[in-house]
Scaffold this active site. Structure first.
Site, short mmCIF file in Angstrom:
data_model
loop_
_atom_site.label_atom_id
_atom_site.label_comp_id
_atom_site.label_asym_id
_atom_site.label_seq_id
_atom_site.Cartn_x
_atom_site.Cartn_y
_atom_site.Cartn_z
N ASP A 69 67.11 6.01 132.31
CA ASP A 69 66.19 6.23 133.45
C ASP A 69 66.56 7.97 133.79
O ASP A 69 67.96 7.86 134.17
CB ASP A 69 65.78 5.14 134.30
CG ASP A 69 64.48 5.44 135.01
OD1 ASP A 69 63.36 5.76 134.29
OD2 ASP A 69 64.54 5.88 136.30
N SER A 70 65.52 8.67 134.12
CA SER A 70 66.19 9.98 134.53
C SER A 70 65.31 10.26 135.84
O SER A 70 64.07 9.75 135.66
CB SER A 70 65.93 11.06 133.68
OG SER A 70 66.61 10.85 132.37
N ASP A 151 61.31 20.51 132.46
CA ASP A 151 62.27 21.59 131.94
C ASP A 151 61.73 23.17 132.44
O ASP A 151 62.78 23.82 132.70
CB ASP A 151 62.48 21.44 130.35
CG ASP A 151 63.39 20.37 130.10
OD1 ASP A 151 64.09 19.94 131.02
OD2 ASP A 151 63.36 19.85 128.89
N ARG A 175 71.47 14.42 130.94
CA ARG A 175 71.17 13.38 129.92
C ARG A 175 72.49 13.78 129.02
O ARG A 175 73.22 12.52 128.76
CB ARG A 175 70.06 13.57 128.93
CG ARG A 175 70.01 12.49 127.92
CD ARG A 175 68.40 12.43 127.25
NE ARG A 175 67.44 12.31 128.42
CZ ARG A 175 66.67 13.07 128.98
NH1 ARG A 175 66.63 14.06 128.74
NH2 ARG A 175 65.77 12.55 130.00
P1 IMP Z 1 61.65 8.85 132.79
O1 IMP Z 1 63.18 8.79 132.62
O2 IMP Z 1 61.15 8.67 131.38
O3 IMP Z 1 61.18 7.74 133.69
O4 IMP Z 1 61.42 10.18 133.21
C1 IMP Z 1 60.90 10.50 134.36
C2 IMP Z 1 60.21 11.73 134.39
O5 IMP Z 1 60.92 12.96 134.39
C3 IMP Z 1 59.17 11.95 133.18
O6 IMP Z 1 58.05 12.70 133.63
C4 IMP Z 1 60.00 12.69 132.27
O7 IMP Z 1 58.96 13.59 131.31
C5 IMP Z 1 60.85 13.87 133.05
N1 IMP Z 1 62.09 13.84 132.56
C6 IMP Z 1 63.08 13.15 131.93
N2 IMP Z 1 64.00 13.64 131.53
C7 IMP Z 1 63.85 14.93 131.58
C8 IMP Z 1 64.42 16.20 130.99
O8 IMP Z 1 65.58 16.11 130.44
N3 IMP Z 1 63.79 17.20 131.38
C9 IMP Z 1 62.74 17.45 131.98
N4 IMP Z 1 61.76 16.29 132.49
C10 IMP Z 1 62.58 15.18 132.20
#
Ligand code: IMP
Length: 187
Positions: A69-70, A151, A175
């Site tokens: 999760d990010s 990004d 990541r």
């Molecule tokens: P999730 O981890 O898929 O819940 O991501 C949360 C939000 O952050 C989503 O809108 C993803 O598109 C965005 N996101 C996740 N990882 C990245 C990244 O590496 N770069 C840019 N946006 C990201």
């Protein structure tokens, strides 16, 4: 060794498989396109941990597996959107974030991107978490055509992630760092 990566996000799959191919030839990433229910919790760590627990308790998925999760944490907004980054991206998007930041200058534009990888060795073992962060700032306007999500508005060392090659993003990104910690653990 084969490990299953559970995600519905094709961009994440590409980043992780590229990285494993370049840095861990003995590990094969098997992608599972499985949409697990994501709890709305206040910590990215808790979201990753509870998602992994949900999956291992169902005992339906081959182990070992991991998911991640990010979230983007903007310092001047007290860590917003953090664990709510997906909802905020889908609702106000990058343009909405830029508007929220319109009166912020210099240091006030600092932000952290964070990934928490939750790895389950077996259905009986609690998830092990690996955290990676990238320190950067929110740009004044979107720049670059690569990457995905936030990004184009997240800048590290003078360039946004969307202006970088996939290899460069993997070297600097939240990541990449979190996944490399998992690779170190597996080694
Ligand atoms: P999730 O981890 O898929 O819940 O991501 C949360 C939000 O952050 C989503 O809108 C993803 O598109 C965005 N996101 C996740 N990882 C990245 C990244 O590496 N770069 C840019 N946006 C990201």
């Amino acid at each position: 060794m084969e490990i299953v990566f559970i995600t519905t996000n094709k961009n994440k799959v590409k980043e992780i498989t590229d990285l494993a191919a370049a840095e861990a030839k003995e590990i094969t990433i098997e992608h599972l396109d499985y949409d697990y229910p994501e709890l709305q919790l206040y910590e990215i760590e808790s979201v990753a941990r509870e998602s992994a627990n949900y999956i291992r308790e169902k005992r339906a998925i081959k182990t070992p597996f991991f998911l991640e999760d990010s979230g983007l944490l903007i310092h001047a907004l007290n860590g917003f959107p953090g664990p709510f980054s997906a909802f905020v991206f889908d609702t106000i998007g990058n343009e909405g974030i830029l508007k929220l930041m319109a009166d912020k200058r210099g240091e006030e534009r600092k932000a952290t991107f964070k990934t928490v990888v939750a790895f389950c060795e077996s259905a009986n073992t609690a998830p092990r978490l690996f955290v990676g962060t990238a320190e950067g700032k929110i740009t004044e306007r979107g720049r670059g055509a690569g990457g995905f999500g936030y990004d184009p508005i997240f800048e590290v060392e003078g360039k946004t992630f969307a202006e970088r090659s996939p290899e460069e993003k993997n070297r600097l990104s939240h990541r990449g760092k979190a996944f490399r910690k998992l690779l170190d653990y597996l080694a």
